[in-house]
Design a protein around this motif. Structure first.
Motif, PDB file in Angstrom:
ATOM      1  N   THR A  48       0.841  -1.188   0.000  1.00  0.00           N
ATOM      2  CA  THR A  48       0.000   0.000   0.000  1.00  0.00           C
ATOM      3  C   THR A  48       0.877   1.239   0.000  1.00  0.00           C
ATOM      4  O   THR A  48       2.094   1.149   0.010  1.00  0.00           O
ATOM      5  CB  THR A  48      -0.953  -0.009   1.226  1.00  0.00           C
ATOM      6  OG1 THR A  48      -1.907   1.042   1.077  1.00  0.00           O
ATOM      7  CG2 THR A  48      -0.202   0.160   2.521  1.00  0.00           C
ATOM      8  N   ARG A  49       0.222   2.375  -0.036  1.00  0.00           N
ATOM      9  CA  ARG A  49       0.932   3.648   0.099  1.00  0.00           C
ATOM     10  C   ARG A  49       0.298   4.397   1.253  1.00  0.00           C
ATOM     11  O   ARG A  49      -0.860   4.170   1.607  1.00  0.00           O
ATOM     12  CB  ARG A  49       0.851   4.462  -1.190  1.00  0.00           C
ATOM     13  CG  ARG A  49      -0.546   4.873  -1.564  1.00  0.00           C
ATOM     14  CD  ARG A  49      -0.572   5.638  -2.872  1.00  0.00           C
ATOM     15  NE  ARG A  49      -1.931   6.011  -3.201  1.00  0.00           N
ATOM     16  CZ  ARG A  49      -2.560   7.073  -2.703  1.00  0.00           C
ATOM     17  NH1 ARG A  49      -1.941   7.873  -1.871  1.00  0.00           N
ATOM     18  NH2 ARG A  49      -3.800   7.335  -3.033  1.00  0.00           N
ATOM     19  N   SER A  50       1.039   5.290   1.832  1.00  0.00           N
ATOM     20  CA  SER A  50       0.545   6.046   2.965  1.00  0.00           C
ATOM     21  C   SER A  50      -0.339   7.187   2.473  1.00  0.00           C
ATOM     22  O   SER A  50       0.039   7.934   1.579  1.00  0.00           O
ATOM     23  CB  SER A  50       1.716   6.608   3.771  1.00  0.00           C
ATOM     24  OG  SER A  50       1.246   7.273   4.913  1.00  0.00           O
ATOM     25  N   VAL A  86       4.749  -0.739   2.812  1.00  0.00           N
ATOM     26  CA  VAL A  86       4.310   0.619   2.495  1.00  0.00           C
ATOM     27  C   VAL A  86       5.344   1.261   1.585  1.00  0.00           C
ATOM     28  O   VAL A  86       6.525   1.315   1.912  1.00  0.00           O
ATOM     29  CB  VAL A  86       4.114   1.448   3.780  1.00  0.00           C
ATOM     30  CG1 VAL A  86       3.616   2.845   3.440  1.00  0.00           C
ATOM     31  CG2 VAL A  86       3.148   0.741   4.732  1.00  0.00           C
ATOM     32  N   VAL A  87       4.873   1.730   0.431  1.00  0.00           N
ATOM     33  CA  VAL A  87       5.731   2.407  -0.546  1.00  0.00           C
ATOM     34  C   VAL A  87       5.164   3.805  -0.792  1.00  0.00           C
ATOM     35  O   VAL A  87       4.003   4.061  -0.502  1.00  0.00           O
ATOM     36  CB  VAL A  87       5.845   1.595  -1.861  1.00  0.00           C
ATOM     37  CG1 VAL A  87       6.530   0.258  -1.621  1.00  0.00           C
ATOM     38  CG2 VAL A  87       4.489   1.388  -2.500  1.00  0.00           C
ATOM     39  N   PRO A  88       5.967   4.721  -1.339  1.00  0.00           N
ATOM     40  CA  PRO A  88       5.528   6.117  -1.468  1.00  0.00           C
ATOM     41  C   PRO A  88       4.475   6.407  -2.535  1.00  0.00           C
ATOM     42  O   PRO A  88       3.709   7.346  -2.392  1.00  0.00           O
ATOM     43  CB  PRO A  88       6.808   6.881  -1.786  1.00  0.00           C
ATOM     44  CG  PRO A  88       7.935   5.959  -1.607  1.00  0.00           C
ATOM     45  CD  PRO A  88       7.393   4.572  -1.593  1.00  0.00           C
ATOM     46  N   THR A  89       4.432   5.636  -3.626  1.00  0.00           N
ATOM     47  CA  THR A  89       3.541   6.001  -4.731  1.00  0.00           C
ATOM     48  C   THR A  89       2.702   4.819  -5.201  1.00  0.00           C
ATOM     49  O   THR A  89       3.066   3.659  -4.991  1.00  0.00           O
ATOM     50  CB  THR A  89       4.349   6.516  -5.942  1.00  0.00           C
ATOM     51  OG1 THR A  89       5.113   5.424  -6.471  1.00  0.00           O
ATOM     52  CG2 THR A  89       5.258   7.675  -5.569  1.00  0.00           C
ATOM     53  N   THR A  90       1.611   5.155  -5.880  1.00  0.00           N
ATOM     54  CA  THR A  90       0.765   4.112  -6.462  1.00  0.00           C
ATOM     55  C   THR A  90       1.527   3.337  -7.528  1.00  0.00           C
ATOM     56  O   THR A  90       1.354   2.125  -7.659  1.00  0.00           O
ATOM     57  CB  THR A  90      -0.513   4.735  -7.064  1.00  0.00           C
ATOM     58  OG1 THR A  90      -1.194   5.445  -6.022  1.00  0.00           O
ATOM     59  CG2 THR A  90      -1.439   3.680  -7.618  1.00  0.00           C
ATOM     60  N   GLN A  92       4.651   2.571  -7.507  1.00  0.00           N
ATOM     61  CA  GLN A  92       5.485   1.591  -6.814  1.00  0.00           C
ATOM     62  C   GLN A  92       4.645   0.453  -6.245  1.00  0.00           C
ATOM     63  O   GLN A  92       5.099  -0.689  -6.186  1.00  0.00           O
ATOM     64  CB  GLN A  92       6.306   2.254  -5.720  1.00  0.00           C
ATOM     65  CG  GLN A  92       7.425   3.106  -6.278  1.00  0.00           C
ATOM     66  CD  GLN A  92       8.162   3.865  -5.195  1.00  0.00           C
ATOM     67  OE1 GLN A  92       7.547   4.470  -4.327  1.00  0.00           O
ATOM     68  NE2 GLN A  92       9.483   3.827  -5.267  1.00  0.00           N
ATOM     69  N   VAL A  93       3.433   0.747  -5.825  1.00  0.00           N
ATOM     70  CA  VAL A  93       2.519  -0.315  -5.371  1.00  0.00           C
ATOM     71  C   VAL A  93       2.335  -1.325  -6.495  1.00  0.00           C
ATOM     72  O   VAL A  93       2.447  -2.541  -6.297  1.00  0.00           O
ATOM     73  CB  VAL A  93       1.159   0.273  -4.936  1.00  0.00           C
ATOM     74  CG1 VAL A  93       0.124  -0.824  -4.759  1.00  0.00           C
ATOM     75  CG2 VAL A  93       1.298   1.070  -3.654  1.00  0.00           C
ATOM     76  N   ALA A 107      -4.332   0.276  -2.332  1.00  0.00           N
ATOM     77  CA  ALA A 107      -3.841   1.640  -2.459  1.00  0.00           C
ATOM     78  C   ALA A 107      -4.736   2.452  -3.361  1.00  0.00           C
ATOM     79  O   ALA A 107      -4.291   3.051  -4.321  1.00  0.00           O
ATOM     80  CB  ALA A 107      -2.415   1.634  -2.995  1.00  0.00           C
ATOM     81  N   ASP A 109      -6.369   4.897  -5.442  1.00  0.00           N
ATOM     82  CA  ASP A 109      -5.910   6.211  -5.872  1.00  0.00           C
ATOM     83  C   ASP A 109      -7.124   6.985  -6.361  1.00  0.00           C
ATOM     84  O   ASP A 109      -7.661   6.702  -7.428  1.00  0.00           O
ATOM     85  CB  ASP A 109      -4.874   6.072  -6.979  1.00  0.00           C
ATOM     86  CG  ASP A 109      -4.189   7.389  -7.290  1.00  0.00           C
ATOM     87  OD1 ASP A 109      -4.527   8.392  -6.647  1.00  0.00           O
ATOM     88  OD2 ASP A 109      -3.315   7.396  -8.148  1.00  0.00           O
TER      89      ASP A 109
END
Length: 111
Positions: A48-50, A86-90, A92-93, A107, A109
């Motif tokens: 997911t992303r934060s 947890v990754v920074p961007t969609t 990267q998800v 995640a 968006d």
């Protein structure tokens, strides 16, 4: 002659150790591909992303968010634990999911 072979052997081992140590020095952690489904391991890996609409830590460092709640309920209903990545961007998800580094992406968006 024996001392020469002994010295050469240990120099070779020292060089090999140095090469392996240098190869391990990278900025990016390795991405591990999941080789077993959660039905076998009892652990669902979710990437997911934060964000407020996905997954975040509140002021008490408690995990929250709609995607978090959905994934936790899904896993709970099957008796699984959840491992969060947890990754920074969609983008990267999607990369992690496509590479086999997670069973599920959570995640949403909405932008």
């Amino acid at each position: 002659m024996q001392q020469f072979l002994f010295d050469t052997f240990f120099r070779g081992i020292a060089c090999l150790c140095l090469i392996l140590a240098l190869a391990a020095c990278t900025d990016d952690p390795p991405e591990y591909v999941l080789d077993q489904p959660p039905q076998e391991t009892g652990v669902l890996t979710v990437v997911t992303r934060s964000g407020s609409t996905t997954y975040y830590l509140d002021r008490h460092e408690v995990k929250k968010g709609p995607e978090y709640d959905l994934a936790m309920e899904f896993a709970r209903s099957r008796g699984w634990e959840v491992n969060w990545k947890v990754v920074p961007t969609t983008a990267q998800v999607l990369e992690v999911l496509e590479a086999g580094g997670a069973h599920l992406a959570a995640a949403g968006d909405y932008s």
